[in-house]
Scaffold this motif. Structure first.
Motif, short mmCIF file in Angstrom:
data_model
loop_
_atom_site.label_atom_id
_atom_site.label_comp_id
_atom_site.label_asym_id
_atom_site.label_seq_id
_atom_site.Cartn_x
_atom_site.Cartn_y
_atom_site.Cartn_z
N ASP A 82 1.06 -1.23 0.17
CA ASP A 82 0.01 -0.11 -0.04
C ASP A 82 0.89 1.25 -0.16
O ASP A 82 0.75 2.22 -0.76
CB ASP A 82 -1.01 -0.08 1.16
CG ASP A 82 -1.92 -1.05 1.06
OD1 ASP A 82 -2.44 -1.62 0.16
OD2 ASP A 82 -2.23 -1.39 2.28
N ALA A 83 1.94 1.14 0.85
CA ALA A 83 2.99 2.24 0.91
C ALA A 83 3.37 2.59 -0.60
O ALA A 83 3.70 3.47 -1.15
CB ALA A 83 3.78 2.19 1.87
N PHE A 84 3.86 1.43 -0.93
CA PHE A 84 4.45 1.41 -2.35
C PHE A 84 3.67 2.25 -3.48
O PHE A 84 4.11 2.80 -4.26
CB PHE A 84 5.01 0.17 -2.69
CG PHE A 84 5.74 0.14 -4.19
CD1 PHE A 84 6.73 0.88 -4.44
CD2 PHE A 84 5.42 -1.07 -5.14
CE1 PHE A 84 7.38 0.55 -5.67
CE2 PHE A 84 6.02 -1.17 -6.23
CZ PHE A 84 6.90 -0.51 -6.45
N LEU A 85 2.45 1.76 -3.41
CA LEU A 85 1.44 2.32 -4.56
C LEU A 85 1.36 3.51 -4.22
O LEU A 85 1.27 4.35 -5.14
CB LEU A 85 -0.09 1.56 -4.34
CG LEU A 85 0.00 -0.10 -4.58
CD1 LEU A 85 -1.38 -0.60 -4.25
CD2 LEU A 85 0.59 -0.40 -5.74
N ASN A 86 1.24 4.21 -2.96
CA ASN A 86 1.14 5.54 -2.58
C ASN A 86 2.30 6.40 -3.22
O ASN A 86 2.23 7.47 -3.98
CB ASN A 86 0.81 5.82 -1.22
CG ASN A 86 -0.49 5.35 -0.67
OD1 ASN A 86 -1.51 5.41 -1.43
ND2 ASN A 86 -0.54 5.07 0.74
N GLU A 87 3.37 6.00 -3.06
CA GLU A 87 4.36 6.50 -3.55
C GLU A 87 4.61 6.45 -5.02
O GLU A 87 4.87 7.68 -5.65
CB GLU A 87 5.89 5.78 -3.23
CG GLU A 87 6.29 5.77 -1.53
CD GLU A 87 6.31 7.20 -1.16
OE1 GLU A 87 6.96 7.96 -1.95
OE2 GLU A 87 5.96 7.45 -0.08
N LEU A 88 4.13 5.51 -5.76
CA LEU A 88 4.24 5.54 -7.14
C LEU A 88 3.06 6.64 -7.68
O LEU A 88 3.35 7.37 -8.62
CB LEU A 88 3.52 4.23 -7.84
CG LEU A 88 4.59 2.89 -7.45
CD1 LEU A 88 3.96 1.69 -8.18
CD2 LEU A 88 5.81 3.59 -8.53
N GLN A 89 1.95 6.67 -6.87
CA GLN A 89 0.91 7.68 -7.25
C GLN A 89 1.73 9.03 -7.21
O GLN A 89 1.35 9.98 -7.98
CB GLN A 89 -0.22 7.48 -6.39
CG GLN A 89 -1.23 6.37 -6.56
CD GLN A 89 -1.77 6.42 -8.04
OE1 GLN A 89 -1.69 7.30 -8.67
NE2 GLN A 89 -2.45 5.24 -8.41
N LYS A 90 2.32 9.23 -6.04
CA LYS A 90 3.13 10.84 -5.75
C LYS A 90 4.01 11.00 -7.15
O LYS A 90 4.17 12.21 -7.44
CB LYS A 90 3.57 10.92 -4.69
CG LYS A 90 2.93 10.49 -3.33
CD LYS A 90 3.65 10.61 -2.21
CE LYS A 90 2.84 10.41 -0.69
NZ LYS A 90 3.65 10.33 0.39
N MET A 91 4.60 10.06 -7.52
CA MET A 91 5.50 9.94 -8.51
C MET A 91 4.82 10.15 -9.82
O MET A 91 5.73 10.31 -10.97
CB MET A 91 6.43 8.92 -8.93
CG MET A 91 7.26 8.57 -7.58
SD MET A 91 8.07 7.00 -7.29
CE MET A 91 9.21 7.00 -8.86
N GLY A 92 3.51 10.20 -9.98
CA GLY A 92 2.83 10.11 -11.32
C GLY A 92 2.58 8.99 -12.11
O GLY A 92 2.64 8.97 -13.21
N LEU A 93 3.18 8.00 -11.32
CA LEU A 93 3.15 6.73 -12.21
C LEU A 93 2.10 5.85 -11.84
O LEU A 93 1.87 4.80 -11.22
CB LEU A 93 4.39 6.01 -11.78
CG LEU A 93 5.76 6.73 -12.04
CD1 LEU A 93 6.71 5.87 -11.59
CD2 LEU A 93 5.50 6.71 -13.70
N GLY A 94 0.78 6.25 -12.20
CA GLY A 94 -0.59 5.55 -12.09
C GLY A 94 -0.48 4.36 -12.51
O GLY A 94 -1.25 3.18 -12.01
N ASP A 95 -0.24 4.23 -13.80
CA ASP A 95 -0.31 2.82 -14.59
C ASP A 95 0.59 1.82 -13.76
O ASP A 95 0.31 0.49 -13.69
CB ASP A 95 0.13 2.96 -16.04
CG ASP A 95 -0.94 3.73 -16.69
OD1 ASP A 95 -2.08 3.83 -16.36
OD2 ASP A 95 -0.45 4.11 -17.79
N ALA A 96 1.77 2.25 -13.21
CA ALA A 96 2.71 1.35 -12.52
C ALA A 96 2.06 0.85 -11.40
O ALA A 96 2.13 -0.10 -10.74
CB ALA A 96 3.90 1.98 -12.30
#
Length: 354
Positions: free
Chosen positions: A325-339
């Motif tokens: 979950d924390a990893f997904l949040n970090e990806l969202q912050k980076m603008g990597l929604g597809d990732a």
């Protein structure tokens, strides 16, 4: 002064221990005691096979086993099987490098094979082939090459082909330089240019006599064994009887002192047309490893293609739910929604397969 006091105490304590009956160990040397003047010791079965042991086997009439190896894994297999002699043959030119003859392989390439084999085979006597072009020019060249095979390749001995006067002189010079030599008579693959191809030898009176005479000449030059390749069994039997040293047969019948085969040949590893072309008639295949390898590779390709490999059982590295979950949040912050979506889907699928 404190350092000198410490050394003095150590020496005093050691001396006192010696007085009490214990052994004073060496403090300043990594050389084991009793290695040079300690007298003869029994051979440890885990140590390298020696020429003395081979001579003893020959004297007792015990057959000598020899197999080629060209890399670390095959060398380990020979070691585990208890093979007496491991030959790093120039046949690697054909078997490993895919050439039609043994001629193209270079000394530097042979040294790479030798070093790999030396790391894997700890017990067999290691013999390195002198490749074509590395010893024919002069005795100096022959000795220099043989020295490199021992010093850089980690071998215990060398093998050279042929019985021409220059080859016998080269063998003698190498032996006199302190290097053990195996001779090679009969079909000598490096000489196919003058033999007219891979042709058996000793099939008429003149050729048969030449096999025996050449074997004797190589013995007198100091060789500790002779490989007899592709000669009729009666000719090999005659050579074996005429010699005081072992003969190692390859396509030479059952009357030699030992036998040698190529690792890949005896395991039946070589399946495609090129290898079928160069696999000799005399070779017995003790397994069909090539078929097993081909089947395994086909199954691997099929499972990768249909997505059944890797399964969860072969995806062992886990990440906790909270970390996902924390990893997904970090990806969202980076603008990597597809990732983030891909990671979330993967986590759900892995969880579902548990």
């Amino acid at each position: 002064m404190a350092i000198f006091s410490s050394i003095s105490r150590t020496l005093r304590n050691s001396y006192c221990s010696l007085q009490k009956g214990t052994t004073l160990s060496r403090l300043m040397s990594n050389v084991p005691e009793n290695t040079v003047y300690g007298g003869p010791k029994p051979q440890n079965p885990n140590q390298r096979v020696t020429l003395t042991q081979l001579r003893q086997k020959h004297k007792k009439g015990e057959p000598i086993t020899m197999v080629t190896a060209y890399d670390y894994p095959s060398a380990v297999h020979l070691d585990t099987a208890g093979i007496d002699i491991c030959l790093v043959g120039d046949s690697a030119s054909m078997v490993v490098h895919g050439h039609d003859t043994t001629l193209p392989i270079t000394l530097d390439e042979m040294l790479v094979h030798c070093r790999a084999v030396a790391r894997g085979a700890k017990t067999p006597l290691l013999v390195g082939d002198l490749p074509f072009g590395s010893y024919e020019s002069s005795t100096n060249q022959a000795v220099d090459t043989a020295v490199r095979v021992l010093k850089e390749g980690g071998m215990d001995a060398i093998k050279l082909e042929g019985g021409a006067p220059s080859r016998i002189t080269a063998a003698k010079a190498i032996v006199e330089a302190g290097i053990a030599v195996i001779g090679h008579v009969g079909l000598t693959p490096q000489a196919i240019s003058v033999l007219g191809g891979f042709r058996p030898q000793g099939r008429n009176v003149e050729s048969a006599v030449k096999v025996v005479e050449t074997s004797v000449a190589l013995q007198e030059a100091g060789c500790f064994a002779i490989v007899l390749e592709c000669v009729p069994a009666p000719v090999a039997a005659a050579a074996t009887s005429a010699l005081r040293i072992p003969t190692i047969g390859i396509g030479a019948g059952p009357f030699c002192s030992g036998q040698v085969l190529v690792y890949h040949d005896l395991l039946g590893m070589l399946q495609h047309p090129h290898h079928a072309k160069v696999t000799p008639k005399f070779c017995k295949q003790y397994a069909h490893v090539g078929d097993i390898i081909s089947k395994a590779l086909s199954e691997y390709k099929e499972e990768v293609t249909n997505g059944s490999f890797p399964s969860s059982a072969h995806s062992p590295y886990k990440i906790g739910r909270s970390d996902v979950d924390a990893f997904l949040n970090e990806l969202q912050k980076m603008g990597l929604g597809d990732a983030a979506s891909a990671a979330a889907d993967a986590a759900e699928k892995i969880e579902a397969t548990k």
